[in-house]
Each structure stands twice: as C-alpha cells, then as structure tokens.
Design a protein around this motif. Structure first.
Motif, PDB file in Angstrom:
ATOM      1  N   PHE A 244      90.891  29.064  69.979  1.00 28.08           N
ATOM      2  CA  PHE A 244      91.784  29.365  68.856  1.00 28.08           C
ATOM      3  C   PHE A 244      92.477  30.724  69.005  1.00 28.08           C
ATOM      4  CE2 PHE A 244      88.153  26.823  67.423  1.00 28.08           C
ATOM      5  CZ  PHE A 244      88.817  25.666  67.021  1.00 28.08           C
ATOM      6  N   SER A 245      92.359  31.314  70.194  1.00 21.44           N
ATOM      7  CA  SER A 245      92.956  32.634  70.437  1.00 21.44           C
ATOM      8  C   SER A 245      93.782  32.600  71.709  1.00 21.44           C
ATOM      9  CB  SER A 245      91.851  33.696  70.547  1.00 21.44           C
ATOM     10  OG  SER A 245      90.988  33.665  69.433  1.00 21.44           O
ATOM     11  N   PRO A 246      94.978  31.973  71.663  1.00 25.44           N
ATOM     12  CA  PRO A 246      95.798  31.806  72.873  1.00 25.44           C
ATOM     13  C   PRO A 246      96.110  33.111  73.590  1.00 25.44           C
ATOM     14  CG  PRO A 246      96.680  30.503  71.062  1.00 25.44           C
ATOM     15  CD  PRO A 246      95.611  31.365  70.487  1.00 25.44           C
TER      16      PRO A 246
ATOM     17  N   THR B 157      71.320  34.790  84.188  1.00 25.31           N
ATOM     18  CA  THR B 157      72.252  35.900  84.021  1.00 25.31           C
ATOM     19  C   THR B 157      73.394  35.447  83.127  1.00 25.31           C
ATOM     20  OG1 THR B 157      71.681  36.681  86.241  1.00 25.31           O
ATOM     21  CG2 THR B 157      73.648  37.626  85.222  1.00 25.31           C
ATOM     22  N   THR B 158      73.193  35.568  81.826  1.00 31.49           N
ATOM     23  CA  THR B 158      74.211  35.200  80.840  1.00 31.49           C
ATOM     24  C   THR B 158      74.284  36.312  79.791  1.00 31.49           C
ATOM     25  OG1 THR B 158      72.720  34.089  79.277  1.00 31.49           O
ATOM     26  CG2 THR B 158      73.540  32.783  81.132  1.00 31.49           C
ATOM     27  N   LEU B 159      75.186  36.158  78.842  1.00 29.52           N
ATOM     28  CA  LEU B 159      75.267  37.084  77.719  1.00 29.52           C
ATOM     29  C   LEU B 159      74.842  36.418  76.421  1.00 29.52           C
ATOM     30  CD1 LEU B 159      78.614  38.989  78.460  1.00 29.52           C
ATOM     31  CD2 LEU B 159      76.272  39.747  78.875  1.00 29.52           C
ATOM     32  N   THR B 160      74.197  35.255  76.537  1.00 28.73           N
ATOM     33  CA  THR B 160      73.763  34.549  75.341  1.00 28.73           C
ATOM     34  C   THR B 160      72.470  35.153  74.792  1.00 28.73           C
ATOM     35  OG1 THR B 160      73.476  32.330  74.418  1.00 28.73           O
ATOM     36  CG2 THR B 160      72.309  32.812  76.461  1.00 28.73           C
ATOM     37  N   THR B 161      72.262  35.039  73.498  1.00 32.19           N
ATOM     38  CA  THR B 161      71.071  35.595  72.857  1.00 32.19           C
ATOM     39  C   THR B 161      69.823  34.835  73.307  1.00 32.19           C
ATOM     40  OG1 THR B 161      72.283  36.340  70.909  1.00 32.19           O
ATOM     41  CG2 THR B 161      69.926  35.955  70.639  1.00 32.19           C
ATOM     42  N   PRO B 162      68.773  35.542  73.725  1.00 31.93           N
ATOM     43  CA  PRO B 162      67.543  34.859  74.125  1.00 31.93           C
ATOM     44  C   PRO B 162      66.724  34.450  72.902  1.00 31.93           C
ATOM     45  CG  PRO B 162      67.228  37.213  74.272  1.00 31.93           C
ATOM     46  CD  PRO B 162      68.668  37.006  73.859  1.00 31.93           C
ATOM     47  N   THR B 163      65.685  33.684  73.133  1.00 30.95           N
ATOM     48  CA  THR B 163      64.735  33.419  72.068  1.00 30.95           C
ATOM     49  C   THR B 163      63.957  34.701  71.775  1.00 30.95           C
ATOM     50  OG1 THR B 163      62.962  32.785  73.577  1.00 30.95           O
ATOM     51  CG2 THR B 163      64.472  31.033  72.850  1.00 30.95           C
TER      52      THR B 163
ATOM     53  N   ARG C 171      78.352  33.105  72.754  1.00 24.51           N
ATOM     54  CA  ARG C 171      78.758  31.971  71.935  1.00 24.51           C
ATOM     55  C   ARG C 171      80.003  32.316  71.119  1.00 24.51           C
ATOM     56  NH1 ARG C 171      74.300  29.798  67.970  1.00 24.51           N
ATOM     57  NH2 ARG C 171      74.815  31.760  66.922  1.00 24.51           N
ATOM     58  N   SER C 172      80.060  33.550  70.610  1.00 21.97           N
ATOM     59  CA  SER C 172      81.226  33.958  69.820  1.00 21.97           C
ATOM     60  C   SER C 172      82.495  33.922  70.652  1.00 21.97           C
ATOM     61  CB  SER C 172      81.005  35.369  69.253  1.00 21.97           C
ATOM     62  OG  SER C 172      79.956  35.385  68.316  1.00 21.97           O
TER      63      SER C 172
ATOM     64  N   ALA D 162      85.625  42.302  74.502  1.00 24.43           N
ATOM     65  CA  ALA D 162      85.612  43.638  73.900  1.00 24.43           C
ATOM     66  C   ALA D 162      85.696  43.555  72.383  1.00 24.43           C
ATOM     67  CB  ALA D 162      86.767  44.472  74.451  1.00 24.43           C
ATOM     68  N   ARG D 163      86.560  42.661  71.879  1.00 27.15           N
ATOM     69  CA  ARG D 163      86.695  42.521  70.424  1.00 27.15           C
ATOM     70  C   ARG D 163      85.394  42.034  69.799  1.00 27.15           C
ATOM     71  NH1 ARG D 163      90.397  37.934  67.705  1.00 27.15           N
ATOM     72  NH2 ARG D 163      88.429  36.810  67.962  1.00 27.15           N
ATOM     73  N   VAL D 164      84.728  41.078  70.479  1.00 26.29           N
ATOM     74  CA  VAL D 164      83.462  40.548  69.973  1.00 26.29           C
ATOM     75  C   VAL D 164      82.374  41.620  70.012  1.00 26.29           C
ATOM     76  CG1 VAL D 164      81.599  38.900  70.456  1.00 26.29           C
ATOM     77  CG2 VAL D 164      83.988  38.142  70.491  1.00 26.29           C
ATOM     78  N   VAL D 165      82.340  42.418  71.085  1.00 29.19           N
ATOM     79  CA  VAL D 165      81.364  43.507  71.196  1.00 29.19           C
ATOM     80  C   VAL D 165      81.543  44.499  70.045  1.00 29.19           C
ATOM     81  CG1 VAL D 165      80.810  45.557  72.569  1.00 29.19           C
ATOM     82  CG2 VAL D 165      80.919  43.323  73.672  1.00 29.19           C
ATOM     83  N   GLU D 166      82.791  44.775  69.689  1.00 25.60           N
ATOM     84  CA  GLU D 166      83.058  45.666  68.554  1.00 25.60           C
ATOM     85  C   GLU D 166      82.599  45.042  67.234  1.00 25.60           C
ATOM     86  OE1 GLU D 166      86.873  48.479  69.703  1.00 25.60           O
ATOM     87  OE2 GLU D 166      87.242  46.539  68.749  1.00 25.60           O
ATOM     88  N   GLN D 167      83.037  43.826  66.992  1.00 20.16           N
ATOM     89  CA  GLN D 167      82.817  43.209  65.687  1.00 20.16           C
ATOM     90  C   GLN D 167      81.383  42.755  65.479  1.00 20.16           C
ATOM     91  OE1 GLN D 167      85.764  40.104  65.455  1.00 20.16           O
ATOM     92  NE2 GLN D 167      87.444  41.529  65.031  1.00 20.16           N
TER      93      GLN D 167
END
Length: 371
Positions: free
Chosen positions: A96-98, A335-341, A88-89, A109-114
């Motif tokens: 907003f990040s051209p 098969t996604t990277l979204t947070t599960p319940t 989602r991030s 990668a930036r999201v994984v870090e932050q």
C-alpha cells in the motif's frame, strides 16, 4: 581486569534480530561487571546497529549507566521488540506504499521510527562512546562508515557532521541486498574531503552513492577499531569482538532462477571473509592480551577449555550456563527481523550474557595489555 584507564571498544556483528538480542545480552553482562562507563567506542553492523539504536532511543539519545541499562533500558527494549514486529510491519505496509516499492530501506527506516521509537539525527548522538555505523558502498566496494562527526570511505572521501536521521542510517546498515535494498545518498549534496576531518576537497565519484548492509564488506565491523598490521584504533586499548553470525549449514540448491541461490553465494563469501578476519584477531589481538572474542554458538565447555580454566572453575562455570545443544540452537536461529517468541528472546539474551561471562572469566579477568 583493571578498570582504571580501560578504553573498551566493541565490534558488534550483524545477524538480524538474533544479533540484536545476543548483543543486548552481552551488554547486560558488561553492565553487571561495571564496564559500561568504560565503553569508549562501538562499531556496529546491521542487527547490532538496531541494538545500539534501541539502547540510545530508550535513554533520550544518551549512553546509559550500567544500572540504568539493567533497571530501565533493557526491560523497555524487550517490551518494544516483543510488541512491535518490524519485519511484519514492513511487509504489510509495502503493498500500500508505492513510493517505497523501489526504496524499501526508507520504509524500514520509517517503521523503525514509528514502531521502535528510534528518532533523531546523527548530530544528537552523544560524543562518547563513539558510535560508528557500518555500511558497504556499492560504487567503491569499500566500508562506508557513519558517525556523528563524519561519514564516507577512503575512496569516496569524507563529509563532516552529516545530518542524516538515525533511523535511515540504521536501515542502511541493515539493508541486505535483494531483501531490503540500498540507501541512496545524494553525493552532490555534500562536500567531500580526502581526510575524515577536512583535507583536500574531492569531487563526487557519481551523482549518488548506494549503501548496502555493512555485513557484505565486514560483518564484524572490525575496520573501525582494528587495522591489520597497525593494531587497535587510538580511541581504545582493549577490543571485544562480538560475533552473532549464523553458521553456514548444508543447503540444497533451488531451481536456477531462485534468488536464494545468489544469497547463498553471498553468504559463503561473507563467511569466508569473516573467518579470515577472526583468525587475524586471534593471532594479533587475543594472543597479545589486547582483546577477546565472543562467538555465538560457543558453549561454556568450549570456552572454558580454550581459556585454560582449572577443572573446578570450569565445572562451576559450565554448571551455571546453557548446554552446548542450546547454544547451537541460538546460533542457528534464522537471520530475520521478525519478532521472536518470548522463549527464544530469553534464550538468545541468556546466551549472549553467558557467553560474555565465560569469556570474561577466561580471558579478561587477568587484565589487558596497557591497563
């Protein structure tokens, strides 16, 4: 299984967040079984690379002991995953990040870090266990493997001690075609040699190498630990293959221009390659008592039957594990990277743990060859 002298290799498959959590469950069992300090080498793909990155990130880039994993690392990982939806991030940040529009893997990668706190570079990783992160080289069509002391494939050649960020390498391993995209390496910025450790110097094949999801070439990450016709890698003497791949279900074709049709063809090809590799593992590793296979979706009843447990032992094992229907529901988780319940996180983790427990009872207790 005799633990003295055991050098355990883990081949951890891709499969998005489902694979990440499934492998966390397998690690939970290994920690309880006292096998954490016997893990000598890890080969990971996609979601599994996220899993190992989280384990190391929550222990200051050092491999934890079994008790550390159980008491502190695993609870911290669960909290991180449940509170930070990286998919989602990425989707919210992208418009907003051209600068990331044509380089989405860098945004991941930036999201994984932050969001997940996976910082540092490859040179900060522990020497043991060896961690090999698998990608696919677009230019050569081969498995591009990355670890702290080298990276490359046998056609590009190898470069020693790469200083890439851990988050970038993990994102490259998970960069599924058309969804995330490739990670681009400036090939002329490195010195390439014919061997993993030095050798004849090679000229780059192109200005850049583009690295895709490692699952395109080998979703099990097997080649780093097992070669057909050669056997196990010298760094290990027992191989545990952990497959969290989704099943190929019946699917209706969409209109001709839909990207999902191309993804479906890729999924079919990957499934067939995986099936061939699995058959070889069963024939030449499992039958020789040099390894075992953990497959998502397998029920305790199926594993007990194939493992030849006594009726009493099988009944006891089956009664303590989830049903076949529950196991199948885990395999079919998207098969996604979204947070599960919270419920799905618990179910997937439990299935990985129970699957490992069943395989251990059926195949590993009697010992591995050479132990």
């Amino acid at each position: 299984m005799k633990k003295d002298g055991l050098k355990l290799g883990l081949a951890l498959s891709g499969g998005g967040i489902r694979a990440t959590i499934f492998h966390l469950g397998i690690l939970k069992f290994l920690a309880e079984a006292g096998l954490f300090n016997r893990i000598a080498s890890i080969s990971s793909v996609s979601g599994a690379s996220l899993c190992i990155g989280l384990v190391l990130a929550k222990n200051n880039l050092a491999w934890p002991s079994g008790p550390e994993y159980l008491d502190r690392v695993l609870p911290e990982i669960e909290k991180t995953i449940m509170e930070n939806n990286i998919q989602r991030s990425v989707l919210l940040d992208l418009p907003f990040s051209p600068k990331y529009w044509w380089n989405r893997v860098e945004l991941l990668a930036r999201v994984v870090e932050q969001k997940w706190g996976i910082y540092g570079n490859l040179q900060e990783l522990p020497a043991l266990p060896y961690w090999e992160i698998n990608c696919t080289t677009y230019e050569t069509g081969k498995s591009f493997r990355i670890r702290r002391d080298y990276m490359g494939d046998f056609k590009t050649g190898y470069t020693q001690n790469p200083g890439l960020s851990i988050a970038n390498v993990i994102a490259a391993s998970a960069g599924f075609p058309a969804l995330i995209g490739p990670y681009r390496i400036n090939a002329r910025g490195y010195r390439w040699t014919s061997q993993k450790w030095e050798g004849e110097e090679l000229a780059p094949l192109d200005d850049y190498y583009h690295l895709w999801d490692g699952g395109v070439y080998d979703n099990l990450g097997l080649e780093a630990l097992y070669k057909i016709g050669r056997g196990l890698d010298a760094e290990i003497n027992y191989l545990l293959v952990c497959d969290a791949s989704a099943s190929i279900a019946v699917k209706k074709r969409k209109p001709s221009l839909s990207p999902s049709n191309l993804k479906r063809l890729l999924d079919i090809a990957m499934d067939q390659v995986g099936s061939l590799r699995c058959r070889n593992i069963y024939s030449y590793v499992v039958k020789q008592n040099e390894g075992a296979f953990i497959k998502i979706g397998n029920s305790a009843a199926e594993i007990s039957e194939s493992g030849g447990l006594s009726p009493d032992a099988a009944r006891e094992l089956i009664s303590s594990c989830m049903t076949a229907e529950q196991a199948l529901s885990v395999q079919n988780y998207p098969t996604t990277l979204t947070t599960p319940t919270a419920e799905n996180f618990s179910l997937i983790l439990r299935h990985g743990y129970e699957n490992a427990k069943c395989v251990y009872a059926c195949y590993m207790k009697e010992g591995a060859a050479g132990q």
